[in-house]
Each structure stands twice: as structure tokens, then as C-alpha cells.
Design an enzyme around this catalytic site. Structure first.
Site, short mmCIF file in Angstrom:
data_model
loop_
_atom_site.label_atom_id
_atom_site.label_comp_id
_atom_site.label_asym_id
_atom_site.label_seq_id
_atom_site.Cartn_x
_atom_site.Cartn_y
_atom_site.Cartn_z
N CYS A 18 0.82 -1.21 0.00
CA CYS A 18 0.00 0.00 0.00
C CYS A 18 0.85 1.26 0.00
CB CYS A 18 -0.94 -0.01 1.20
SG CYS A 18 -1.98 1.46 1.29
N CYS B 257 -1.62 1.73 -2.96
CA CYS B 257 -2.61 2.79 -2.75
C CYS B 257 -2.03 4.19 -2.69
CB CYS B 257 -3.40 2.55 -1.47
SG CYS B 257 -3.31 0.94 -0.74
N LYS C 21 -0.15 5.44 -5.99
CA LYS C 21 -1.17 5.48 -7.04
C LYS C 21 -2.10 6.65 -6.83
CE LYS C 21 -4.75 3.49 -6.22
NZ LYS C 21 -5.60 2.42 -5.65
N TYR D 146 -9.23 -3.54 -10.27
CA TYR D 146 -8.85 -2.26 -9.66
C TYR D 146 -7.67 -1.62 -10.40
CZ TYR D 146 -11.31 -2.90 -5.11
OH TYR D 146 -12.23 -3.04 -4.12
N GLU E 248 -7.80 1.78 -12.83
CA GLU E 248 -7.22 2.96 -12.21
C GLU E 248 -6.08 3.53 -13.05
OE1 GLU E 248 -8.25 2.15 -7.50
OE2 GLU E 248 -6.36 1.41 -8.31
N HIS F 238 -27.26 21.18 0.56
CA HIS F 238 -27.51 21.65 -0.81
C HIS F 238 -26.64 22.84 -1.16
CE1 HIS F 238 -29.88 22.13 -4.45
NE2 HIS F 238 -29.95 23.44 -4.17
N GLU G 245 -26.35 14.84 -1.36
CA GLU G 245 -27.73 14.98 -0.90
C GLU G 245 -28.69 14.06 -1.66
OE1 GLU G 245 -29.92 18.62 -1.88
OE2 GLU G 245 -28.29 19.14 -3.25
#
Length: 464
Positions: free
Chosen positions: A43, A48, A51, A177, A181, A435, A440
């Protein structure tokens, strides 16, 4: 009672191993930990973290290109790969050092060496032989290199982080993945990208509508997709590379990345010497408490091939340390684990997909598709959002929430709390939205688009 050098020895310095060792040492255990490559594991070093930095670099270019629609006069002189590479590598080195300091600061003894079993309590760690009452296997996984002709002339995911320059054209093999990616980020940084995979849709295991939506978005952005293709071999063509397909077609590019999955990194550990059983893929077999076939030996993280996510590995490592040495036996739950794909656009997901939920019983599907406000102005292609709520039709309980669109991972982290804690659709509806935001939409979806299993799909809410 036998005397051991350590109460606990951890093999592997990735997310799972470091957390387990650090917490156990904090509880007062005598802990040793060995890592032969780099602290922080996949990672931090080749996964992760680096990347995500590259994904962010790609986003800056897109924002700069879109800025003109909002009145900004920006001259884009192109991207400097070397600047990104140096910045990324500095951050990786910083985090790498932090992992080691955390261990030493909590009293663990750190070994910069490969560890392998000599017997069930004894390890050869570099030049030193040590014994431990309990041992944790946390060596993670590695990219798969398929047994195909010419495989040695193409890249795996680790190699992308050592590239001296960006390839002008790249073929990416794999629709998981890593494949999607890197397809998105390399395209946004200026590469021509061809993405090829065996399935009809990318990201097997995700909600089907998200899979279809991502394929549509990647195509709209200019990434060429070849679904349903089987690779038969690779080769060199001058300074370039070729990919041979079962259909007889041959693809050519400057570089080829093979991203067809990962496998447990259990070779060379001497597991047979300790009597530790593995499955057909080489994953260490464990029970619900992560105990292997040897009662005092445990395995955590990607080496078990259960749910290969960094936060899951970290949670399991922490729970195991608390169980063994903290006087607080517990398990980290594998249910409703949120996940993200930093594709273009990204995906956030938690809980059951529509397909999984429908197999269990009547399920109501709430759905909306829309163009985010930013891109009603920018007119950028491939940026439509899809948001989906999966609800148990009998109990009104939230079973899953899924999103394809900008900020999806950030948004889903919060909504995961609702799914994990068994909230109902009525409780979601009672929450006032912020908002104007995309988030939302999740609390304003009032009418189901369909009952799962029905053939008719009304398409969800109208776009506004």
C-alpha cells in the site's frame, strides 16, 4: 515452560503486520518483526499511496483544462513526469520511515531481513535464528505474472512506480482495480490507453450498473476498451511491445502493463517446515480467529486472500494483538466493508450489490443518474454520476449503497456508517440534505426505480 526469544514474531512489515506488532508491543509483549523489502508493504510503496498521488496529478490536469469554461485563462504547457515521480517518491520514503519509527517507538525489535520457518517455533531471520511463542504471517501478496510467452518483456503494477518516463501509448491487460485505475490516470496525464480484459465488463464483483457505467465513462473519455479478449502472448517490436489475442488480432504500443490480479506471497517462507497449510492458490488457510492449521501460528492480511484491502488488514492486525495480549478478545468484521476504486470517475461501494441482495429476497432499488453541476459547465465527457441505494423490501433496512462519480469514495465513507449499523431507508429519508451537493441525492431518493428481479427499469430520478 519453554523459553522463547519473543512472545510474538511477525513476518511482514505491511499494514497488517506493522499494526499487529505495534499494538502487541504496546500491550507489553516482547515483539520482533521482519521485513525484507520495504516498510509499509504494498500500500505505502507500490500501491494505494503512490497510485493516489498519481490520480491526483491527473485530476489537476483535467481541472486546468476545464477552467476555461469558468472564465480562467490558463496556459497548459504539459505535464512533467519527473516532477511527479520525485514528489511521489519523497512522500513514499517519508511514510516508509514513519512505519519503522512507530514500531521501534513502541518497543518492537525490527529486523531488515527475510524470515522463514525452521520449525513451528523457530525462524531463520537473515543470519540470526530466533524463537517465538506465537508467530504471525503477514507477508501480503504480489502481482500475478501469467504463464504466457513473452511475459518477461512486459510490466506488472510494481514496475509503473519506477518508470523514468510516461509511455506515449500503453496497453493495459486486466479489468480489475489496478487496470481501470491506471487506465484513467495515464490517459489523463497524456498517454493513449488501450484497456483489454476477458470479462464483458470491468470490475468483477461490483454492482452491475456501476460496471456498465464505468465502461461507458472510460470509452467517452477516449480510452479504447477491448472486452471479452483472451491474451495468448506478448512480444517485443523494436522499442515497443505487442499483445497477441486469441482472436488473431495483434495490438502494438510503447509499453504493456499486465494487471490480472495478485496472489499470496507465500513462497520461500518454509511453511511446510512448520506444518502451516495453504490452499490451491497458496493462500494461508485460517479460521475465523485467523488461526492457521498450527494453533500458535496466525495469518492476517492479503496472505489469507479473504478481502484484500489495506484498512481490513489493519483492523484484523489490531484485533489480533488486542486478543492475544490486550485482554480484549475480539474480531474485525468482514461484513459490509466499504471500498473504493480510484478510477475515472471513481467508485465508492458498501454492502450488497443489487444482484446479491435480489438473491436473498425482495429488494427495492433507488437510483439516480445525473451530470454533476461542475460538468454541466465544463461539458467534459465521461463524467455522469450514478447513485444507487439497495433496500430490503420487507424490513426497509439498507443493504447496500453504491456510487460512480466524482468524490464517490469520500461520500461513501460517511454513508457506510448507515449500512454497517443497519439503518433503514426511512432513517435515511429523515436526514436533511446539504444543498447543493451530489451527496444529498442519497437522502432525497423517494421512489424506487424497481423491485430487484423485475425486468422493467424506470431509470430512477429525472436528471436536474
Amino acid at each position: 515452560m519453554p523459553s522463547y526469544d519473543f512472545d510474538l514474531f511477525v513476518i511482514g512489515g505491511g499494514s497488517a503486520g506493522v499494526r499487529c506488532a505495534r499494538i502487541a508491543a504496546g500491550h507489553g509483549a516482547r515483539v520482533g518483526i521482519a521485513e525484507s523489502r520495504f516498510w509499509g508493504g504494498t500500500c505505502v510503496n507500490v500501491g494505494c499511496v503512490p497510485k493516489k498521488i498519481m490520480v491526483q496529478a491527473a485530476e489537476y490536469g483535467q481541472w486546468a483544462a476545464d477552467a476555461g469554461a469558468f472564465g480562467w485563462d490558463i496556459e497548459n504547457r504539459g505535464h512533467d513526469w519527473s516532477v511527479l515521480r520525485e514528489a511521489r517518491d519523497r512522500e513514499v520514503a517519508r511514510l516508509n520511515g514513519i512505519y519503522r519509527r512507530l514500531l521501534e517507538g513502541n518497543g518492537a525489535r525490527v529486523f531488515e531481513a527475510h524470515a522463514r520457518f525452521l520449525d513451528a517455533h523457530t525462524l531463520q531471520v537473515g543470519e540470526e535464528r530466533v524463537t517465538a511463542e506465537r508467530i504471525v504471517i503477514a507477508v501480503g501478496g504480489r502481482p500475478i505474472r501469467p504463464d504466457l510467452p513473452g511475459i518477461d518483456c512486459v510490466m506488472i503494477s510494481d514496475d509503473l512506480f519506477t518508470l523514468e518516463k510516461r509511455p506515449e501509448k500503453i496497453i493495459i491487460v486486466g479489468g480489475g482495480y489496478i487496470g481501470v485505475e491506471f487506465a484513467g490516470l495515464l490517459h489523463a496525464l497524456g498517454s493513449e490507453v488501450v484497456l483489454t480484459y476477458r470479462q464483458r465488463w470491468p470490475l468483477r464483483g461490483f454492482d452491475q450498473e456501476l460496471r456498465e457505467g464505468l465502461a461507458e465513462a472510460l470509452t467517452a473519455q477516449g480510452i479504447k476498451i477491448n472486452p471479452g479478449e483472451t491474451i495468448t502472448g506478448f512480444g517485443a517490436a523494436g522499442d515497443g511491445r505487442i499483445v497477441e489475442l486469441a482472436s488473431g488480432r495483434v495490438l502494438e504500443a510503447d509499453a504493456v502493463l499486465v494487471a490480472v490480479g495478485r496472489e499470496p506471497a507465500t513462497q520461500g517462507l518454509g511453511l511446510e517446515e512448520a506444518g502451516v497449510a495453504v490452499d490451491a492458490r497458496g493462500a494461508v488457510a485460517v479460521d475465523e480467529d485467523h488461526v492457521t492449521s498450527v494453533p500458535h501460528i496466525y495469518a492476517i492480511g492479503d496472505v489469507t486472500d479473504r478481502l484484500n484491502l489495506t484498512p481490513m488488514a489493519t483492523a484484523v492486525g489490531h484485533a489480533l494483538a488486542d486478543t492475544l495480549f490486550g485482554g480484549r478478545p475480539r474480531r474485525a468484521s468482514y461484513d459490509n466493508v466499504p471500498k473504493a476504486v480510484f478510477s475515472s470517475p471513481p467508485i465508492g461501494s458498501v454492502g450488497l450489490t443489487e444482484e446479491e441482495a435480489a438473491a436473498r429476497g425482495p429488494t427495492d432499488i433507488y437510483l439516480t443518474r445525473f451530470t454533476p453541476m461542475r460538468h454541466t459547465i465544463s461539458k467534459r465527457e465521461g463524467r455522469r454520476s450514478l447513485m444507487k441505494v439497495v433496500v430490503d423490501a420487507k424490513t426497509d433496512r439498507l443493504l447496500g449503497i453504491h456510487m460512480l462519480g466524482e468524490d464517490a469514495p469520500e461520500i461513501l465513507q460517511g454513508f457506510a456508517v448507515a449500512v454497517v449499523n443497519g439503518l433503514t431507508k426511512a432513517q435515511l429519508d429523515a436526514t436533511i440534505g446539504i444543498h447543493p451537493t451530489a451527496a444529498e441525492e442519497f437522502v432525497t431518493l423517494r421512489s424506487p426505480a424497481r423491485r430487484a428481479g423485475d425486468t422493467q427499469d424506470e431509470g430512477g430520478r429525472e436528471e436536474v
